[in-house]
Write an enzyme that holds these catalytic residues in place. Sequence first.
Site, short mmCIF file in Angstrom:
data_model
loop_
_atom_site.label_atom_id
_atom_site.label_comp_id
_atom_site.label_asym_id
_atom_site.label_seq_id
_atom_site.Cartn_x
_atom_site.Cartn_y
_atom_site.Cartn_z
N ILE A 80 0.88 -1.18 0.00
CA ILE A 80 0.00 0.00 0.00
C ILE A 80 0.91 1.22 0.00
CG2 ILE A 80 -0.21 -0.07 2.55
CD1 ILE A 80 -3.00 1.11 2.28
N SER A 81 0.57 2.23 -0.79
CA SER A 81 1.43 3.41 -0.91
C SER A 81 1.58 4.14 0.43
CB SER A 81 0.87 4.38 -1.94
OG SER A 81 0.87 3.81 -3.21
N GLN A 82 2.76 4.74 0.59
CA GLN A 82 3.06 5.55 1.78
C GLN A 82 2.27 6.86 1.67
OE1 GLN A 82 7.29 5.79 2.03
NE2 GLN A 82 7.26 7.21 3.75
#
Length: 235
Positions: A80-82
């Site tokens: 999951i993207s930061q």
Amino acid sequence: MTLTKTKIKDEELVMKFVEEPKFAARRKMMVKQLQTNELAFAADVLDAIQRVPRHLFCQPMYINSAYEDVTLPIAAKQTISQPSTVARQMSLLDLHPGEKVLEIGTGSGYQTACLVAFGVDVYTIERQETLFTITSELFKQLDIKVKNICGDGYLGMPEHAPFDKIIVTAGAFQFPPKLMAQLKVGGMMIIPVEDKSGVSNMYRVRRVDESDFSVDKLEKCNFVPMLSGVNKVIN
Ligand code: SAH
């Protein structure tokens, strides 16, 4: 984005949803920290991030880290993207509500949800069939309305082109010509690209006119690779 309890069918999701008050406080703290980031993220982008319950997009074992500014594992060995990366890419895109945006790399759907919360019209592609299946169900349960397909992002969605903006959330090995061709004149793409020595940088590509593009090389970055083709689930 609207989240109503009646729309949540899945038991695990109900639990995550019930815990929302605890997470809302953590989310507020996270956004407060993002406001002080030296990259100066756009205020309207941070407003959108504030409205998206990231814990609903995390795997249960990582839910307590949902509001730390880190990537976390999701299915199919992806991440999951930061939040700061989401904030950076969305800020660079200079988004306006109502614009048509193509996202490459749906992943958990978190970045997609942030775009929807901002008020743009989202088209999104994921090459991992497992993730596509999980995320399609989650979008239904959370009433997130997007056009999502399982496909190869290098090809884009020519049937829905042209797009005002394109956001690529995996590290490419070239500027994908088919994506560039799907940008409106005056449109913009934000894409991480790896050079021959293995170093990745964020790039901003603008379509100046039918045949001319301008490219800005930005900061170094780290993304999972953008791979060609679709990875089907084998039963
Ligand atoms: N933005 C997502 C995470 C991105 S991780 C989130 O917030 O959860 C990058 C994603 O890009 C992964 O899910 C990976 O499978 C996907 N991906 C990699 N190459 C791709 C391609 N060619 N087409 C579509 N998706 C791709």
